[in-house]
Every structure is written in C-alpha cells, then in structure tokens.
Design a protein around this motif. Structure first.
Motif, PDB file in Angstrom:
ATOM      1  N   ILE A 254      88.060  41.755  40.151  1.00  0.00           N
ATOM      2  CA  ILE A 254      87.771  40.438  39.582  1.00  0.00           C
ATOM      3  C   ILE A 254      89.034  39.610  39.340  1.00  0.00           C
ATOM      4  O   ILE A 254      88.974  38.387  39.315  1.00  0.00           O
ATOM      5  N   GLY A 255      90.186  40.211  39.217  1.00  0.00           N
ATOM      6  CA  GLY A 255      91.409  39.428  39.024  1.00  0.00           C
ATOM      7  C   GLY A 255      91.872  38.821  40.340  1.00  0.00           C
ATOM      8  O   GLY A 255      91.450  39.237  41.419  1.00  0.00           O
TER       9      GLY A 255
ATOM     10  N   GLY B 269      88.275  40.650  52.451  1.00  0.00           N
ATOM     11  CA  GLY B 269      88.577  41.544  51.337  1.00  0.00           C
ATOM     12  C   GLY B 269      87.296  41.812  50.559  1.00  0.00           C
ATOM     13  O   GLY B 269      86.612  40.871  50.143  1.00  0.00           O
ATOM     14  N   VAL B 270      86.964  43.075  50.378  1.00  0.00           N
ATOM     15  CA  VAL B 270      85.707  43.440  49.712  1.00  0.00           C
ATOM     16  C   VAL B 270      85.988  44.440  48.587  1.00  0.00           C
ATOM     17  O   VAL B 270      87.117  44.876  48.377  1.00  0.00           O
ATOM     18  N   GLY B 271      84.943  44.833  47.893  1.00  0.00           N
ATOM     19  CA  GLY B 271      85.059  45.853  46.852  1.00  0.00           C
ATOM     20  C   GLY B 271      85.307  45.243  45.483  1.00  0.00           C
ATOM     21  O   GLY B 271      85.436  44.029  45.332  1.00  0.00           O
TER      22      GLY B 271
ATOM     23  N   LEU C  89      77.719  43.418  49.976  1.00  0.00           N
ATOM     24  CA  LEU C  89      79.077  43.408  49.425  1.00  0.00           C
ATOM     25  C   LEU C  89      79.027  43.502  47.916  1.00  0.00           C
ATOM     26  O   LEU C  89      78.089  42.992  47.294  1.00  0.00           O
ATOM     27  N   ASN C  90      80.077  44.063  47.337  1.00  0.00           N
ATOM     28  CA  ASN C  90      80.189  44.010  45.892  1.00  0.00           C
ATOM     29  C   ASN C  90      80.326  42.547  45.466  1.00  0.00           C
ATOM     30  O   ASN C  90      81.056  41.774  46.097  1.00  0.00           O
ATOM     31  N   ILE C  91      79.682  42.218  44.369  1.00  0.00           N
ATOM     32  CA  ILE C  91      79.660  40.814  43.941  1.00  0.00           C
ATOM     33  C   ILE C  91      81.058  40.309  43.567  1.00  0.00           C
ATOM     34  O   ILE C  91      81.326  39.105  43.572  1.00  0.00           O
ATOM     35  N   SER C  92      81.971  41.200  43.276  1.00  0.00           N
ATOM     36  CA  SER C  92      83.329  40.765  42.882  1.00  0.00           C
ATOM     37  C   SER C  92      84.302  40.757  44.065  1.00  0.00           C
ATOM     38  O   SER C  92      85.508  40.608  43.875  1.00  0.00           O
TER      39      SER C  92
ATOM     40  N   HIS D  19      85.283  35.088  46.172  1.00  0.00           N
ATOM     41  CA  HIS D  19      85.801  34.265  45.077  1.00  0.00           C
ATOM     42  C   HIS D  19      87.105  33.567  45.426  1.00  0.00           C
ATOM     43  O   HIS D  19      87.310  32.412  45.102  1.00  0.00           O
ATOM     44  N   TYR D  20      87.989  34.310  46.072  1.00  0.00           N
ATOM     45  CA  TYR D  20      89.354  33.819  46.231  1.00  0.00           C
ATOM     46  C   TYR D  20      89.724  33.559  47.686  1.00  0.00           C
ATOM     47  O   TYR D  20      90.894  33.383  48.014  1.00  0.00           O
TER      48      TYR D  20
END
Ligand SMILES: Cc1ncc(COP(=O)(O)O)c(C=O)c1O
Length: 341
Positions: free
Chosen positions: A136-137, A131-133, A43-46, A51-52
């Motif tokens: 960052i917000g 949710g992936v990709g 996965l993309n790290i963001s 994160h959310y």
C-alpha cells in the motif's frame, strides 16, 4: 485457416481470443510462464499497478503474408523498449528470449485470428508488465506479472492512408522533460486523454504535443511519433527530445528514408513556427502505421502541407514499410521474424 470475421471492417477494439501468456516474478526470478485461457486477471487490491501506475506495455503486430505465413516486425525492439520502461519504473526486466517466446506462443495459439493477407487487418499484440501483490505504500511491487494478449485489428486511424488534420495541444503536456515520456508506461496515456478528447471533439485526428519546457518544439502525437520531409526534398526530420517515445516505426522509417529514398535522416528540434520549411508531414507508429498530416492547427492558424494530399515521399515510405511488414518487400536483415504456427 482463419476464423470467419469481417476482416475489412475491423476497428481497433478489444476482442477476447482463446489464449494469452502469463509469467510471474517473485523472489528475484521469473517463472517459466505459459499459455493460459481467458481475458481476466485476479489481482490483489493493493497492487501498485492499480494505484501508482507501475505498469508498462508494448504494442506490436503479426502480419499474414501472401503465402499464408505469419511474421512479426522487429519484436526484439519491443523487448528492448519494454525493458527500458521497466527500468525507469523499477520493475524487473523480462529476458528477451522469454519475451519473444511469449509473443510467438500467443500468435501461434491464436493463429486462426491472424487476418488474411490483403485485408489490411493484422493481429495486434499487447505485452504488459505490471507490479502486483500486497503493497500500500508508494514503493515498487514485490511481485510482477508479465502477460501478452492479442486481438485482430483494422486500421487505427479510420481510412488508413488518408490525410488527417491535427491540432497543437498547447495547454496540455503529455510528459515532463525529465519524466517518463520516453517510456511506454500507463501514466503517459492517462495524461494524454484530455488533449485527445479535446482534439477529437473539435474534429481533429489527434493532438500534437509541444516540448514541456518552452512549448516551441514539436514532440509527438498521443500515440505516434512525428516526422516530416523538408521543403528542399533532402531530409527526413523527426523530433529530438528526451520526453518522446522512441518509436520503432520511426527508427525504421529513418533507415528507409536513407536507404530507399536517398534522404538524410535527422533527429532535430522542429519548431512549431517553422512549418513553412516542411513539405510533407506524418504521424508514425505500430497502430497508426503512417498517417499523413494534412494540416496542423496552431492557435488560430491552420497550416496545410502541400495540396493537403499524400506527399510522394510519404507514399514511398508507406509502400516500403507496409511491403516489408506484409512480406511483399525484402527488408533489412533481422527486421522480420517468422512465427511457426
Ligand atoms: C506515444 C507514442 N509515440 C509513438 C508510438 C509509436 O511507436 P512504435 O512505432 O514503436 O509503435 C506509440 C505507439 O505506437 C506511442 O504510444
């Protein structure tokens, strides 16, 4: 044919099976999806799931019947609930047909891991939508992954249908009144870890949450709904709350309580100081099946239900539910879905 595993002694542990299913959503549409091998994701790290908490999941089981067939229990209900969770987290819905096809493909491809009839073990399926990709917000993802993986499991609460002690987690809330409690989303489970740890460390099977506004009414258990039989023997009651997960097992038990046990089934507020009105109580869910509640500890008081054993209505509901799931009892139309393996 099944592989050679110690089926009787399986826990609820991850095991990597040969196949899972992956589908990707981008630019407004799901791709066709299909079986893939391996147990890791890149996965993309963001990715917002990381994160959310933009992450929802389901849990259902495949059962081996006496004749060796494989069946699922109400998988359409899991598809519907995943999409309710997805909607709350602004994720795209997974079409019901795609969800059902994915689950069936994973079961069929891993059929030799569906435990034999009579062992009490089942194949647990975990559909997951994240949710992936790059993102960052704090915003919904622009891409999504829907995956289904599986593993054979034994009884979740050790001992199966063994009366279990629970405690009230008065100083912890699992979910907020207008929060995500009714959705099966990752954050609810992160929020339940502390209370679960406390309960286990103090010798309880799990914690029971109270409503997050008044802390007066029973909500649910960390991974199961609560139900009880009233002392007059007439009603199956279960909490009415906007912040509990709508359990498919509970919905099924409400129907069986009416059709098989002749009880009235009611969603209602169940005050924690009204336990004396209840004859039997239990926790119910796909993983927990029915776990009879022996006692509930609330503050300094231990409330025991009946003689602390398994009540007769709980037993009848369990026998009927498990009978339907294992193919020994005919259930209502549409509850059981056969998988061609
Ligand atoms: C918080 C919570 N409540 C209730 C349940 C029971 O739901 P179901 O019967 O659909 O498995 C689960 C999942 O098993 C859960 O995680």
């Amino acid at each position: 044919m099944t592989v050679n595993l110690d089926w009787e002694n399986l826990g609820f542990d991850y095991m990597e099976l040969p196949y899972r299913y992956d589908a990707h959503w981008k630019d407004g549409a799901w791709d066709e999806g299909g079986l893939v091998q391996g147990g890791s994701l890149t996965l993309n790290i963001s990715s917002p799931a990381l994160h959310y908490g933009q992450s929802a999941f389901e849990g259902l089981k495949a059962y081996r019947t006496k004749s060796g067939a494989i069946q699922l229990f109400r998988p359409d209900q899991n598809a519907a609930r995943l999409n309710r969770s997805a909607s709350q987290l602004l994720m795209p819905a997974v079409p019901t047909d795609q969800f059902l096809a994915a689950v069936k493909q994973v079961v069929a491809a891993n059929a030799e891991y569906v435990p034999p009839y009579g062992t009490g073990a089942t194949l647990y399926l975990r559909p997951l939508l994240i949710g992936v990709g790059e993102n960052i917000g704090v915003a919904p993802a622009k891409e999504y992954l829907f995956t289904v993986f599986a593993m054979p499991v034994g009884a979740y609460y050790k001992g199966g249908m063994v009366p279990t002690k629970f405690m009230v987690a008065e100083t912890y809330d699992r979910a907020a009144h207008f929060g995500t409690g009714q959705s099966k989303v990752g954050g609810n489970y992160a929020a339940s870890l502390q209370a679960g740890k406390y309960a286990h460390e103090h010798g309880f099977g799990d914690a029971i949450y109270l409503d997050p506004i008044e802390h007066r009414y029973i909500e649910e258990v960390g991974s199961a709904n609560f139900f009880a039989i009233t002392k007059d023997g007439r009603k199956f009651v279960t909490p009415k709350s906007p912040s509990i997960l709508q359990s498919i097992t509970r919905r099924s038990l409400m129907d069986l309580a009416t059709s098989v046990c002749g009880l009235a089934a009611e969603e209602t507020r169940i005050p924690i100081d009204g336990l004396n009105d209840l004859a039997e109580a239990g926790a119910c869910g796909t993983a927990a099946v029915i776990t009879p509640i022996q006692s509930i500890t609330y503050r300094d008081h231990v409330h025991q239900f009946g003689d602390g054993g398994v009540g007769p209505i709980t037993q009848k509901l369990y026998d009927t539910l498990v009978g339907i799931q294992n193919g020994d009892v005919e259930g209502p139309a549409g509850w059981v879905v056969t998988v061609e393996a």
